[in-house]
Design an enzyme around this catalytic site. Structure first.
Site, PDB file in Angstrom:
ATOM      1  CG  ASP A 116      -2.318   1.049   1.063  1.00  0.00           C
ATOM      2  OD1 ASP A 116      -2.524   1.235  -0.287  1.00  0.00           O
ATOM      3  OD2 ASP A 116      -2.605   1.298   2.075  1.00  0.00           O
ATOM      4  CE1 TYR A 118      -0.393   9.243   3.749  1.00  0.00           C
ATOM      5  CE2 TYR A 118       2.050   9.840   3.972  1.00  0.00           C
ATOM      6  CZ  TYR A 118       0.790  10.080   4.344  1.00  0.00           C
ATOM      7  OH  TYR A 118       0.470  11.069   5.594  1.00  0.00           O
ATOM      8  CG  HIS A 123      -4.357  10.647   2.333  1.00  0.00           C
ATOM      9  ND1 HIS A 123      -5.317  10.692   3.536  1.00  0.00           N
ATOM     10  CD2 HIS A 123      -3.499   9.716   2.774  1.00  0.00           C
ATOM     11  CE1 HIS A 123      -5.093   9.787   4.537  1.00  0.00           C
ATOM     12  NE2 HIS A 123      -3.852   8.922   4.020  1.00  0.00           N
ATOM     13  NE  ARG A 132       4.643  15.765  10.046  1.00  0.00           N
ATOM     14  CZ  ARG A 132       4.094  14.915   9.397  1.00  0.00           C
ATOM     15  NH1 ARG A 132       3.904  13.636  10.121  1.00  0.00           N
ATOM     16  NH2 ARG A 132       3.526  14.613   8.328  1.00  0.00           N
ATOM     17  CD  GLU A 188      -5.704   4.595   4.535  1.00  0.00           C
ATOM     18  OE1 GLU A 188      -4.977   3.833   3.819  1.00  0.00           O
ATOM     19  OE2 GLU A 188      -5.284   5.277   5.572  1.00  0.00           O
ATOM     20  CD  GLU A 190      -5.520   2.828  -0.177  1.00  0.00           C
ATOM     21  OE1 GLU A 190      -4.812   2.135  -0.734  1.00  0.00           O
ATOM     22  OE2 GLU A 190      -5.525   2.677   0.860  1.00  0.00           O
ATOM     23  CG  ASP A 222      -5.278  -0.539   3.479  1.00  0.00           C
ATOM     24  OD1 ASP A 222      -5.540  -1.651   3.716  1.00  0.00           O
ATOM     25  OD2 ASP A 222      -4.577   0.265   3.834  1.00  0.00           O
ATOM     26  NE  ARG A 226      -7.238   6.373   9.575  1.00  0.00           N
ATOM     27  CZ  ARG A 226      -6.474   6.396   8.533  1.00  0.00           C
ATOM     28  NH1 ARG A 226      -5.180   6.139   8.546  1.00  0.00           N
ATOM     29  NH2 ARG A 226      -7.123   6.746   7.149  1.00  0.00           N
ATOM     30  CD  GLN A 229      -2.214   4.413  10.756  1.00  0.00           C
ATOM     31  OE1 GLN A 229      -3.535   4.394  10.551  1.00  0.00           O
ATOM     32  NE2 GLN A 229      -1.560   4.896   9.902  1.00  0.00           N
ATOM     33  CE1 TYR A 233       3.649   7.486  12.257  1.00  0.00           C
ATOM     34  CE2 TYR A 233       2.202   7.421  14.189  1.00  0.00           C
ATOM     35  CZ  TYR A 233       2.991   8.204  13.263  1.00  0.00           C
ATOM     36  OH  TYR A 233       3.066   9.357  13.142  1.00  0.00           O
ATOM     37  CE  LYS A 242      -3.196   2.309   7.081  1.00  0.00           C
ATOM     38  NZ  LYS A 242      -3.946   3.048   6.564  1.00  0.00           N
ATOM     39  CB  THR A 246      -7.168  -4.879   2.382  1.00  0.00           C
ATOM     40  OG1 THR A 246      -6.021  -4.322   3.422  1.00  0.00           O
ATOM     41  CG2 THR A 246      -7.201  -3.978   1.033  1.00  0.00           C
ATOM     42  CB  THR A 333      -6.182   7.859   1.555  1.00  0.00           C
ATOM     43  OG1 THR A 333      -6.263   6.741   2.621  1.00  0.00           O
ATOM     44  CG2 THR A 333      -7.419   8.626   1.637  1.00  0.00           C
ATOM     45  CD  GLU A 347      -7.570  12.801   4.093  1.00  0.00           C
ATOM     46  OE1 GLU A 347      -7.345  13.714   3.331  1.00  0.00           O
ATOM     47  OE2 GLU A 347      -7.716  11.590   3.651  1.00  0.00           O
TER      48      GLU A 347
END
Length: 400
Positions: A116, A118, A123, A132, A188, A190, A222, A226, A229, A233, A242, A246, A333, A347
């Site tokens: 997968d 990114y 996204h 952040r 997600e 995709e 997917d 969260r 994760q 992660y 994850k 899927t 995503t 999101e």
């Protein structure tokens, strides 16, 4: 379906509604099981499935997956597509024609590996701003390579398979973890790419060999936990958040059906390194719709993706990693710059702080019993074509 002739083998013409997204310019491949019969390969035409083992009298299509056919390579793919298009333009053996409503759709390919990516700059920017808020939303490597991770092929399931809420560790306000069901279960939206012809260990796939290696595309959801994760992660990346499930659509749309959807990529700055520069355009003008409990809530545009599927494959194999027939890799995503173009609920709800109105309910993440359906369409040579749908309903977590 109109019966047009008598005799021991009845001939039939499949009528396709003018507004159908599954006309003869599309013809996506899948695996289906008629009532009381073994699964085999077919193509969708309108609201019918055409049994290719019967239509083409070829045992490779009597298999329970597309793998044997995919391994035959692009020349064979072209020949078969030409034969199917010629055949469906006329009368078909009635034994080859099944109503879509009467068959069971299965996982279309036997998946050996799942990766997968990114690849959506929108996204990645949204998540960067969420996680952040005081820093650069994109990490320093993001514009230089297609970021990805290896997923779990054994938990890729066909559309319609129920998804059990996963368990895992999640952080509490005290800072200590607890073990329990995810409380921030997400999707997600995709696009997935299915390898037809594999590559040898130690030999990278050049970027312009994409269309000789990849057979077609499928819709992918997917599913993502969260909260699990977020705790796990760092430093090695996604794992239990994850790997639990899927979902993939039952139909694989061949690249040949998407010629009219090919577009240039958005500008890439800085210019990618030479192994990621190709001569062909592999941006794709594909529009997705995400429906939550039957209500459309988002319209992600694949045309905004920063990295192309050709670049993803080139990077995936750049270190000499091999690929095999049936391997699946997905885009990550798909999101756009507008609030109603976000392809994940983290999101859409902005981390849970802005609930989404769904059938008069205010929702942030998935509740037990919720159902999500992702659909997509693309321009064809004469009319829009559909990529089918991928659907899943959330079941309560199993007791531990």
């Amino acid at each position: 379906m109109e019966l047009v002739g008598p005799g021991p083998r009845v001939r039939a013409r499949v009528e396709v509604a003018p507004e159908s997204l599954f006309g003869p310019d599309n013809l996506p491949y899948g695996v289906f099981a008629p009532t009381g019969a073994d699964p085999r390969v077919g193509v969708r035409l309108g609201e019918h499935v055409i049994d290719l083992a019967v239509l083409l009298d070829d045992p490779v299509f009597a298999e329970p997956s597309l793998n044997a056919f995919l391994a035959q390579g692009p020349a064979r793919w072209r020949t078969v597509r030409d034969r199917i298009r010629e055949a469906v333009d006329g009368e078909l053996d009635d034994a080859a024609v099944h109503r879509l409503a009467d068959v069971d759709l299965r996982l279309p390919v036997r998946i050996g590996d799942y990766v997968d990516f990114y690849a959506s700059i929108d996204h990645a920017t949204n998540l960067g701003r969420l996680f952040r808020p005081d820093g650069d939303p994109l990490l320093p490597n993001w514009r230089h390579l297609p970021v990805g991770y290896h997923g779990r092929a054994g938990t890729v399931v066909v559309s319609g398979t129920a998804i059990t809420r996963p368990y895992g560790q999640r952080k509490t306000d005290s800072g200590a973890p607890v073990f329990g069901p995810s409380r921030r279960l997400d999707i997600e939206a995709e696009l997935g790419f299915v390898i037809g012809v594999g590559s040898r260990l130690g030999v990278p796939v050049p970027i312009d060999e994409f269309a000789a290696r990849v057979f077609g595309v499928a819709l992918v959801n997917d599913w993502s936990a969260r909260d699990i994760q977020a705790w796990e992660y760092q430093p090695l990346g996604p794992f239990l958040g994850k790997s639990f499930a899927t979902s993939i659509s039952p139909w694989i749309t061949p690249l040949a059906a998407l010629e009219s959807a090919r577009i240039p990529l958005p500008e890439q700055s800085p210019a990618p390194l030479p192994y990621l520069l190709g001569a062909e355009h592999w941006g794709l003008d594909i529009d997705l719709t995400v429906a939550w409990n039957g209500q459309p809530v988002s319209y992600p545009p694949y045309s905004r993706m920063y990295w192309s599927p050709a670049q993803m494959l080139a990077h995936l194999t750049a270190n000499g990693a091999s690929t095999r027939t049936g391997d699946l890799y997905a885009s990550g995503t798909i999101s756009g710059p507008e609030p109603d173009q976000r392809g994940s609920f983290i999101e859409l709800s902005w981390g849970g702080s802005r609930p989404v109105s769904v059938n008069d309910q205010q929702l942030t993440f998935l509740e037990d019993g919720d159902e999500v359906t992702i659909t997509a369409s693309a321009p064809g040579p004469h009319a829009a074509i559909g990529l089918g749908e991928v659907t899943g309903r959330i079941l309560p977590a199993h007791p531990h």
